[in-house]
Scaffold this motif. Structure first.
Motif, PDB file in Angstrom:
ATOM      1  N   GLY A  82      29.203  28.120 -29.957  1.00 42.29           N
ATOM      2  CA  GLY A  82      28.120  28.842 -29.329  1.00 42.29           C
ATOM      3  C   GLY A  82      27.999  30.284 -29.757  1.00 42.29           C
ATOM      4  N   ALA A  83      28.849  30.748 -30.658  1.00 37.80           N
ATOM      5  CA  ALA A  83      28.807  32.143 -31.079  1.00 37.80           C
ATOM      6  C   ALA A  83      27.447  32.513 -31.650  1.00 37.80           C
ATOM      7  CB  ALA A  83      29.899  32.418 -32.100  1.00 37.80           C
ATOM      8  N   ALA A  84      26.831  31.602 -32.387  1.00 34.76           N
ATOM      9  CA  ALA A  84      25.541  31.904 -32.990  1.00 34.76           C
ATOM     10  C   ALA A  84      24.424  31.904 -31.961  1.00 34.76           C
ATOM     11  CB  ALA A  84      25.239  30.907 -34.103  1.00 34.76           C
ATOM     12  N   ASP A  85      24.679  31.435 -30.744  1.00 39.52           N
ATOM     13  CA  ASP A  85      23.679  31.417 -29.700  1.00 39.52           C
ATOM     14  C   ASP A  85      23.631  32.736 -28.933  1.00 39.52           C
ATOM     15  OD1 ASP A  85      23.089  28.772 -30.351  1.00 39.52           O
ATOM     16  OD2 ASP A  85      24.563  28.000 -28.922  1.00 39.52           O
ATOM     17  N   GLN A  86      24.546  33.650 -29.194  1.00 40.60           N
ATOM     18  CA  GLN A  86      24.597  34.906 -28.481  1.00 40.60           C
ATOM     19  C   GLN A  86      23.605  35.889 -29.084  1.00 40.60           C
ATOM     20  OE1 GLN A  86      28.659  36.229 -28.224  1.00 40.60           O
ATOM     21  NE2 GLN A  86      29.367  34.250 -27.543  1.00 40.60           N
ATOM     22  N   PRO A  87      23.067  36.796 -28.272  1.00 40.81           N
ATOM     23  CA  PRO A  87      22.097  37.765 -28.779  1.00 40.81           C
ATOM     24  C   PRO A  87      22.653  38.546 -29.968  1.00 40.81           C
ATOM     25  CG  PRO A  87      22.253  37.888 -26.387  1.00 40.81           C
ATOM     26  CD  PRO A  87      23.344  36.963 -26.860  1.00 40.81           C
ATOM     27  N   GLY A  88      21.850  38.679 -31.011  1.00 43.36           N
ATOM     28  CA  GLY A  88      22.266  39.425 -32.199  1.00 43.36           C
ATOM     29  C   GLY A  88      23.104  38.623 -33.169  1.00 43.36           C
ATOM     30  N   ALA A  89      23.522  37.417 -32.773  1.00 43.84           N
ATOM     31  CA  ALA A  89      24.367  36.605 -33.638  1.00 43.84           C
ATOM     32  C   ALA A  89      23.569  36.115 -34.846  1.00 43.84           C
ATOM     33  CB  ALA A  89      24.939  35.426 -32.872  1.00 43.84           C
ATOM     34  N   VAL A  90      24.272  35.967 -35.966  1.00 46.36           N
ATOM     35  CA  VAL A  90      23.641  35.590 -37.220  1.00 46.36           C
ATOM     36  C   VAL A  90      24.451  34.470 -37.861  1.00 46.36           C
ATOM     37  CG1 VAL A  90      23.016  36.421 -39.526  1.00 46.36           C
ATOM     38  CG2 VAL A  90      22.842  37.957 -37.572  1.00 46.36           C
ATOM     39  N   THR A  91      23.766  33.470 -38.408  1.00 46.02           N
ATOM     40  CA  THR A  91      24.407  32.432 -39.211  1.00 46.02           C
ATOM     41  C   THR A  91      23.867  32.569 -40.622  1.00 46.02           C
ATOM     42  OG1 THR A  91      24.643  30.921 -37.352  1.00 46.02           O
ATOM     43  CG2 THR A  91      24.708  29.945 -39.556  1.00 46.02           C
ATOM     44  N   THR A  92      24.774  32.721 -41.588  1.00 49.50           N
ATOM     45  CA  THR A  92      24.384  32.873 -42.984  1.00 49.50           C
ATOM     46  C   THR A  92      25.127  31.845 -43.811  1.00 49.50           C
ATOM     47  OG1 THR A  92      24.196  35.255 -42.589  1.00 49.50           O
ATOM     48  CG2 THR A  92      24.139  34.523 -44.878  1.00 49.50           C
ATOM     49  N   VAL A  93      24.427  31.205 -44.738  1.00 49.20           N
ATOM     50  CA  VAL A  93      25.036  30.219 -45.627  1.00 49.20           C
ATOM     51  C   VAL A  93      25.097  30.824 -47.023  1.00 49.20           C
ATOM     52  CG1 VAL A  93      24.895  27.899 -46.580  1.00 49.20           C
ATOM     53  CG2 VAL A  93      24.145  28.333 -44.227  1.00 49.20           C
ATOM     54  N   TYR A  94      26.287  30.799 -47.597  1.00 50.81           N
ATOM     55  CA  TYR A  94      26.519  31.334 -48.937  1.00 50.81           C
ATOM     56  C   TYR A  94      26.889  30.210 -49.891  1.00 50.81           C
ATOM     57  CZ  TYR A  94      26.905  35.803 -46.475  1.00 50.81           C
ATOM     58  OH  TYR A  94      26.664  36.905 -45.694  1.00 50.81           O
ATOM     59  N   GLN A  95      26.585  30.412 -51.176  1.00 51.15           N
ATOM     60  CA  GLN A  95      27.017  29.501 -52.236  1.00 51.15           C
ATOM     61  C   GLN A  95      28.222  30.146 -52.914  1.00 51.15           C
ATOM     62  OE1 GLN A  95      25.376  26.438 -53.198  1.00 51.15           O
ATOM     63  NE2 GLN A  95      27.305  26.170 -54.254  1.00 51.15           N
ATOM     64  N   VAL A  96      29.333  29.415 -52.951  1.00 49.11           N
ATOM     65  CA  VAL A  96      30.562  29.915 -53.561  1.00 49.11           C
ATOM     66  C   VAL A  96      30.955  28.985 -54.701  1.00 49.11           C
ATOM     67  CG1 VAL A  96      33.011  30.406 -53.169  1.00 49.11           C
ATOM     68  CG2 VAL A  96      31.329  31.045 -51.439  1.00 49.11           C
ATOM     69  N   LEU A 126      26.068  40.600 -42.072  1.00 45.54           N
ATOM     70  CA  LEU A 126      27.216  41.100 -42.813  1.00 45.54           C
ATOM     71  C   LEU A 126      26.778  41.826 -44.079  1.00 45.54           C
ATOM     72  CD1 LEU A 126      29.538  37.964 -42.579  1.00 45.54           C
ATOM     73  CD2 LEU A 126      29.630  40.053 -41.196  1.00 45.54           C
ATOM     74  N   ASP A 127      27.568  42.802 -44.475  1.00 43.71           N
ATOM     75  CA  ASP A 127      27.358  43.491 -45.732  1.00 43.71           C
ATOM     76  C   ASP A 127      27.738  42.537 -46.871  1.00 43.71           C
ATOM     77  OD1 ASP A 127      27.011  45.960 -47.409  1.00 43.71           O
ATOM     78  OD2 ASP A 127      29.119  45.510 -47.817  1.00 43.71           O
ATOM     79  N   GLU A 128      26.798  42.268 -47.766  1.00 43.12           N
ATOM     80  CA  GLU A 128      27.065  41.290 -48.827  1.00 43.12           C
ATOM     81  C   GLU A 128      28.205  41.730 -49.740  1.00 43.12           C
ATOM     82  OE1 GLU A 128      24.747  38.425 -51.948  1.00 43.12           O
ATOM     83  OE2 GLU A 128      23.806  39.077 -50.098  1.00 43.12           O
ATOM     84  N   ASP A 129      28.388  43.033 -49.922  1.00 40.25           N
ATOM     85  CA  ASP A 129      29.509  43.510 -50.738  1.00 40.25           C
ATOM     86  C   ASP A 129      30.844  43.148 -50.090  1.00 40.25           C
ATOM     87  OD1 ASP A 129      27.867  44.561 -52.717  1.00 40.25           O
ATOM     88  OD2 ASP A 129      27.850  46.577 -51.834  1.00 40.25           O
TER      89      ASP A 129
END
Length: 101
Positions: A25-39, A81-84
Protein backbone atom coordinates in the motif's frame (compact mmCIF):
# COMPACT_ATOMS: atom_id res chain seq x y z
CA UNK A 1 -28.31 -18.55 -13.65
CA UNK A 2 -31.31 -17.53 -11.57
CA UNK A 3 -31.34 -14.71 -9.03
CA UNK A 4 -31.60 -17.26 -6.23
CA UNK A 5 -28.25 -18.90 -7.14
CA UNK A 6 -26.23 -15.83 -8.07
CA UNK A 7 -23.45 -15.01 -5.69
CA UNK A 8 -22.61 -11.31 -5.52
CA UNK A 9 -19.00 -10.59 -6.42
CA UNK A 10 -17.01 -8.13 -4.35
CA UNK A 11 -16.07 -5.06 -6.34
CA UNK A 12 -13.35 -3.86 -3.99
CA UNK A 13 -10.79 -5.51 -1.83
CA UNK A 14 -9.09 -8.86 -2.03
CA UNK A 15 -7.52 -11.44 0.18
CA UNK A 16 -4.33 -9.37 0.06
CA UNK A 17 -5.54 -6.00 1.31
CA UNK A 18 -8.67 -3.88 1.65
CA UNK A 19 -7.63 -1.79 -1.35
CA UNK A 20 -7.47 -4.83 -3.62
CA UNK A 21 -3.73 -4.57 -4.00
CA UNK A 22 -1.19 -7.27 -3.33
CA UNK A 23 1.51 -4.85 -2.19
CA UNK A 24 1.97 -3.05 1.09
CA UNK A 25 0.00 0.00 0.00
CA UNK A 26 2.98 2.36 0.02
CA UNK A 27 2.13 3.59 -3.47
CA UNK A 28 -1.41 4.39 -2.29
CA UNK A 29 -0.19 7.06 0.12
CA UNK A 30 -0.33 10.74 -0.85
CA UNK A 31 2.74 11.79 -2.84
CA UNK A 32 3.81 8.18 -3.39
CA UNK A 33 5.31 7.34 -6.77
CA UNK A 34 5.77 4.05 -8.64
CA UNK A 35 8.45 4.11 -11.33
CA UNK A 36 9.49 1.25 -13.62
CA UNK A 37 13.07 1.19 -14.86
CA UNK A 38 14.80 -0.94 -17.51
CA UNK A 39 18.04 -2.45 -16.21
CA UNK A 40 20.51 -4.23 -18.47
CA UNK A 41 22.52 -7.26 -17.38
CA UNK A 42 20.31 -9.00 -14.80
CA UNK A 43 20.16 -12.75 -15.45
CA UNK A 44 19.13 -14.43 -12.19
CA UNK A 45 17.73 -14.10 -8.69
CA UNK A 46 21.09 -12.98 -7.36
CA UNK A 47 21.05 -10.10 -9.83
CA UNK A 48 17.53 -9.17 -8.76
CA UNK A 49 18.61 -9.16 -5.13
CA UNK A 50 21.70 -7.04 -5.77
CA UNK A 51 19.74 -4.39 -7.68
CA UNK A 52 16.90 -4.42 -5.13
CA UNK A 53 19.31 -4.04 -2.22
CA UNK A 54 21.11 -1.06 -3.74
CA UNK A 55 17.92 0.71 -4.78
CA UNK A 56 16.36 0.09 -1.36
CA UNK A 57 19.18 2.15 0.12
CA UNK A 58 18.00 5.33 -1.61
CA UNK A 59 16.20 7.65 0.79
CA UNK A 60 12.43 7.52 0.32
CA UNK A 61 12.29 4.12 -1.40
CA UNK A 62 9.57 1.97 0.16
CA UNK A 63 9.77 -1.15 -2.03
CA UNK A 64 11.65 -2.59 -5.00
CA UNK A 65 10.81 -5.50 -7.28
CA UNK A 66 13.38 -6.54 -9.87
CA UNK A 67 12.60 -9.15 -12.54
CA UNK A 68 15.67 -10.51 -14.32
CA UNK A 69 13.73 -12.16 -17.16
CA UNK A 70 12.33 -8.80 -18.32
CA UNK A 71 14.99 -6.45 -16.97
CA UNK A 72 12.25 -4.40 -15.34
CA UNK A 73 12.63 -2.94 -11.87
CA UNK A 74 9.58 -1.43 -10.16
CA UNK A 75 10.37 1.08 -7.44
CA UNK A 76 7.81 2.51 -5.03
CA UNK A 77 8.93 5.69 -3.29
CA UNK A 78 7.55 8.46 -1.14
CA UNK A 79 8.38 11.05 -3.83
CA UNK A 80 9.96 11.09 -7.29
CA UNK A 81 13.55 9.84 -7.23
CA UNK A 82 16.59 11.58 -8.67
CA UNK A 83 17.53 9.54 -11.74
CA UNK A 84 21.25 10.09 -11.06
CA UNK A 85 20.79 8.44 -7.64
CA UNK A 86 18.97 5.51 -9.26
CA UNK A 87 21.70 5.19 -11.90
CA UNK A 88 24.43 5.26 -9.23
CA UNK A 89 22.68 2.55 -7.20
CA UNK A 90 22.23 0.30 -10.25
CA UNK A 91 25.88 0.90 -11.23
CA UNK A 92 26.98 0.01 -7.68
CA UNK A 93 25.11 -3.28 -8.01
CA UNK A 94 27.06 -3.96 -11.21
CA UNK A 95 24.34 -3.38 -13.82
CA UNK A 96 23.35 -0.69 -16.29
CA UNK A 97 20.31 1.55 -16.00
CA UNK A 98 18.88 1.91 -19.50
CA UNK A 99 16.20 4.34 -18.38
CA UNK A 100 12.54 4.41 -17.49
CA UNK A 101 10.48 1.66 -19.05
Amino acid sequence: MTAETETPQATTGSCCSPSGSCHDGAADQPGAVTTVYQVKGMTCGHCEGAVSEELSGISGVTSVKAVASTGLVTVDSQAPLDEDAVRAAVDEAGYELVGRA
